[in-house]
Write a protein that holds these residues in place. Structure first.
Motif, PDB file in Angstrom:
ATOM      1  N   GLY A   1      25.568  39.034  34.327  1.00 28.24           N
ATOM      2  CA  GLY A   1      25.249  40.128  35.233  1.00 28.24           C
ATOM      3  C   GLY A   1      26.364  40.392  36.224  1.00 28.24           C
ATOM      4  O   GLY A   1      26.727  41.540  36.497  1.00 28.24           O
ATOM      5  N   ALA A   2      26.943  39.305  36.769  1.00 26.92           N
ATOM      6  CA  ALA A   2      28.041  39.451  37.727  1.00 26.92           C
ATOM      7  C   ALA A   2      29.270  40.063  37.068  1.00 26.92           C
ATOM      8  O   ALA A   2      29.970  40.887  37.668  1.00 26.92           O
ATOM      9  CB  ALA A   2      28.384  38.095  38.340  1.00 26.92           C
ATOM     10  N   ILE A   3      29.544  39.688  35.827  1.00 28.10           N
ATOM     11  CA  ILE A   3      30.665  40.262  35.081  1.00 28.10           C
ATOM     12  C   ILE A   3      30.452  41.759  34.877  1.00 28.10           C
ATOM     13  O   ILE A   3      31.374  42.562  35.030  1.00 28.10           O
ATOM     14  CB  ILE A   3      30.843  39.542  33.730  1.00 28.10           C
ATOM     15  CG1 ILE A   3      31.437  38.146  33.950  1.00 28.10           C
ATOM     16  CG2 ILE A   3      31.720  40.354  32.779  1.00 28.10           C
ATOM     17  CD1 ILE A   3      31.422  37.268  32.718  1.00 28.10           C
TER      18      ILE A   3
ATOM     19  N   VAL B   1      40.558  38.543  28.576  1.00 25.94           N
ATOM     20  CA  VAL B   1      39.550  37.692  27.933  1.00 25.94           C
ATOM     21  C   VAL B   1      39.336  36.428  28.754  1.00 25.94           C
ATOM     22  O   VAL B   1      40.290  35.722  29.086  1.00 25.94           O
ATOM     23  CB  VAL B   1      39.989  37.309  26.501  1.00 25.94           C
ATOM     24  CG1 VAL B   1      38.835  36.636  25.753  1.00 25.94           C
ATOM     25  CG2 VAL B   1      40.473  38.534  25.734  1.00 25.94           C
ATOM     26  N   VAL B   2      38.079  36.154  29.071  1.00 24.96           N
ATOM     27  CA  VAL B   2      37.733  34.953  29.832  1.00 24.96           C
ATOM     28  C   VAL B   2      36.704  34.136  29.063  1.00 24.96           C
ATOM     29  O   VAL B   2      35.924  34.663  28.271  1.00 24.96           O
ATOM     30  CB  VAL B   2      37.183  35.315  31.232  1.00 24.96           C
ATOM     31  CG1 VAL B   2      38.254  35.991  32.071  1.00 24.96           C
ATOM     32  CG2 VAL B   2      35.950  36.225  31.119  1.00 24.96           C
ATOM     33  N   GLY B   3      36.721  32.824  29.321  1.00 22.32           N
ATOM     34  CA  GLY B   3      35.772  31.926  28.675  1.00 22.32           C
ATOM     35  C   GLY B   3      34.932  31.192  29.697  1.00 22.32           C
ATOM     36  O   GLY B   3      34.986  31.474  30.894  1.00 22.32           O
ATOM     37  N   THR B   4      34.152  30.239  29.234  1.00 22.26           N
ATOM     38  CA  THR B   4      33.286  29.492  30.135  1.00 22.26           C
ATOM     39  C   THR B   4      34.078  28.431  30.885  1.00 22.26           C
ATOM     40  O   THR B   4      35.147  27.991  30.440  1.00 22.26           O
ATOM     41  CB  THR B   4      32.149  28.806  29.359  1.00 22.26           C
ATOM     42  OG1 THR B   4      32.714  27.819  28.478  1.00 22.26           O
ATOM     43  CG2 THR B   4      31.362  29.812  28.534  1.00 22.26           C
TER      44      THR B   4
ATOM     45  N   VAL C   1      33.442  31.904  36.040  1.00 22.21           N
ATOM     46  CA  VAL C   1      33.974  32.888  35.105  1.00 22.21           C
ATOM     47  C   VAL C   1      33.901  34.303  35.651  1.00 22.21           C
ATOM     48  O   VAL C   1      34.819  35.116  35.438  1.00 22.21           O
ATOM     49  CB  VAL C   1      33.263  32.786  33.737  1.00 22.21           C
ATOM     50  CG1 VAL C   1      31.768  33.097  33.863  1.00 22.21           C
ATOM     51  CG2 VAL C   1      33.899  33.719  32.715  1.00 22.21           C
ATOM     52  N   SER C   2      32.850  34.626  36.384  1.00 28.42           N
ATOM     53  CA  SER C   2      32.733  35.986  36.914  1.00 28.42           C
ATOM     54  C   SER C   2      33.748  36.228  38.032  1.00 28.42           C
ATOM     55  O   SER C   2      34.275  37.338  38.182  1.00 28.42           O
ATOM     56  CB  SER C   2      31.314  36.249  37.416  1.00 28.42           C
ATOM     57  OG  SER C   2      30.971  35.385  38.479  1.00 28.42           O
ATOM     58  N   VAL C   3      34.063  35.184  38.809  1.00 28.46           N
ATOM     59  CA  VAL C   3      35.084  35.303  39.856  1.00 28.46           C
ATOM     60  C   VAL C   3      36.456  35.501  39.220  1.00 28.46           C
ATOM     61  O   VAL C   3      37.237  36.369  39.629  1.00 28.46           O
ATOM     62  CB  VAL C   3      35.086  34.061  40.771  1.00 28.46           C
ATOM     63  CG1 VAL C   3      36.236  34.130  41.769  1.00 28.46           C
ATOM     64  CG2 VAL C   3      33.752  33.937  41.511  1.00 28.46           C
ATOM     65  N   ALA C   4      36.747  34.698  38.206  1.00 26.36           N
ATOM     66  CA  ALA C   4      38.028  34.829  37.507  1.00 26.36           C
ATOM     67  C   ALA C   4      38.168  36.213  36.885  1.00 26.36           C
ATOM     68  O   ALA C   4      39.223  36.852  36.978  1.00 26.36           O
ATOM     69  CB  ALA C   4      38.146  33.750  36.430  1.00 26.36           C
ATOM     70  N   ALA C   5      37.096  36.696  36.280  1.00 28.97           N
ATOM     71  CA  ALA C   5      37.120  38.029  35.671  1.00 28.97           C
ATOM     72  C   ALA C   5      37.420  39.096  36.714  1.00 28.97           C
ATOM     73  O   ALA C   5      38.184  40.035  36.463  1.00 28.97           O
ATOM     74  CB  ALA C   5      35.788  38.311  34.974  1.00 28.97           C
ATOM     75  N   GLY C   6      36.825  38.942  37.889  1.00 25.69           N
ATOM     76  CA  GLY C   6      37.050  39.905  38.959  1.00 25.69           C
ATOM     77  C   GLY C   6      38.498  39.936  39.415  1.00 25.69           C
ATOM     78  O   GLY C   6      39.088  41.006  39.620  1.00 25.69           O
ATOM     79  N   ILE C   7      39.099  38.761  39.588  1.00 25.85           N
ATOM     80  CA  ILE C   7      40.495  38.684  40.025  1.00 25.85           C
ATOM     81  C   ILE C   7      41.406  39.359  39.000  1.00 25.85           C
ATOM     82  O   ILE C   7      42.281  40.166  39.348  1.00 25.85           O
ATOM     83  CB  ILE C   7      40.907  37.214  40.231  1.00 25.85           C
ATOM     84  CG1 ILE C   7      40.163  36.621  41.441  1.00 25.85           C
ATOM     85  CG2 ILE C   7      42.417  37.088  40.406  1.00 25.85           C
ATOM     86  CD1 ILE C   7      40.328  35.129  41.580  1.00 25.85           C
TER      87      ILE C   7
END
Length: 264
Positions: free
Chosen positions: A130-132, A213-216, A246-252
Motif C-alpha cells: 500500500g505504501a509503495i 526494482v526493489v526487493g524485500t 522497502v517502501s522507504v527505499a522505493a520512495g527515495i
C-alpha cells in the motif's frame, strides 16, 4: 432499494468470504471496497461497482442519492450486518462490491513515451504494498509492477493502506522472468536495488525509459534482476544497518528519478 438485516444472508456471507479469502476474490472476479473516498477513487479508475451497501445511521440514504456513485444495486443494511462486514475501526457506513481487472503485463499501456516504472519483487506485507502504491501515485509513476506476488492486489489491507491508490495506479503482476522479458521488449532500462556490483543511485541517469526494482528487506532481489539490470544501485547508508524498509527505499529512488526528469 433492498434491505438486509440478517448476518446469515447469502450475499453477506459472500462479502465475508471476499474480505478474508484471496481465493474467493480470484474465483469470483470481484472484491470489496470500504469507505467513500476509496469507492470514489475506484470509480475514477474506471472500476465497475456492482453493489453498494450502506448503513443509514452513518451514511444516510440522502447522502447516497446526492453522490455520483453508480451501482447495479443498492442495499441498506442493519447495524449488526454492518458491524459484521466492516473492516475498519473508523467506519463511514458504506461498502461496495466491485469487479476486478486483469492486472497482467500485456494490459499495460504507456501514454508516456518515456515511462517511469516501479517494480517490487515478492513484497509480503500488504502495508508495504500500500505504501509503495501511495509513493508511486505521489510520483505519478506510469506503472507499478509486482513480481511473484504473495497476495492479490485487492486484499483489503492493501486497499486500506494505499488509501485507494491501488485504483489510480496502473498495476500489473507477473513472474520475474515475464516482467524482465517485458521490460526488455519495451527498451526500458532496469535499475535494480542490489548490493552486488552496485553504485550510488544518484549517479545514474533516470531520464530515459526506466524501471526501478526493489526487493524485500529479508531476501532482497533474486539473481535474475542482477543479471538483467543495466546497473545495480544502492542507497548509501551511514548507520549500523545495511537495509531499510522497502517502501522507504522505493520512495527515495523514484523521487530521485522524478527530480532528474523535472530539472533536466
Amino acid at each position: 432499494m433492498k434491505h438486509i438485516s440478517s448476518v446469515q444472508n447469502a450475499l453477506i456471507k459472500q462479502v465475508l468470504l471476499l474480505k478474508d479469502k484471496s481465493r474467493e476474490r480470484k474465483k469470483s472476479g470481484v472484491f470489496i471496497i470500504e469507505g467513500l473516498r476509496e469507492i470514489e477513487l475506484a470509480v475514477k479508475g474506471k472500476y465497475t461497482i456492482e453493489t453498494i451497501f450502506y448503513y443509514a445511521d452513518i451514511f444516510p440514504k440522502e447522502q447516497l442519492e446526492k453522490s455520483d456513485l453508480k451501482a447495479s444495486q443498492y442495499i441498506e443494511i442493519s447495524k449488526d450486518v454492518y458491524q459484521k462486514i466492516a473492516y475498519r475501526e473508523t467506519t463511514e457506513g458504506i461498502i461496495a462490491i466491485a469487479k476486478g481487472k486483469e492486472n497482467t503485463i500485456d494490459k499495460l499501456i504507456f501514454n508516456n513515451k518515456n515511462p517511469l516504472i516501479l517494480v517490487a519483487e515478492a513484497p509480503e506485507k500488504p502495508g508495504n504494498i500500500g505504501a509503495i502504491l501511495r509513493t508511486a501515485d505521489a510520483a505519478n509513476a506510469d506503472a507499478v509492477i509486482i513480481a511473484n506476488p504473495k497476495t492479490d492486489v485487492y486484499n483489503p489491507n492493501i486497499i486500506r493502506s494505499s488509501v485507494g491508490c491501488v485504483f489510480t495506479n496502473q498495476i500489473a503482476t507477473g513472474t520475474t522472468s515475464e516482467i524482465i522479458a517485458f521490460l526488455k521488449s519495451e527498451n526500458i532500462a532496469i535499475y535494480a536495488a542490489i548490493l552486488q556490483d552496485a553504485v550510488a543511485y544518484h549517479t545514474q541517469n533516470f531520464t530515459t525509459p526506466t524501471a526501478i526494482v526493489v526487493g524485500t528487506e529479508a531476501t532482497g532481489l533474486s539473481e535474475a534482476w542482477r543479471v538483467a539490470s543495466k546497473q545495480n544501485i544502492i542507497i548509501p547508508m551511514q548507520g549500523e544497518i545495511d537495509s531499510m524498509n522497502v517502501s522507504v527505499a522505493a520512495g527515495i529512488l523514484i523521487f530521485e528519478a522524478k527530480r532528474q526528469r523535472d530539472f533536466k
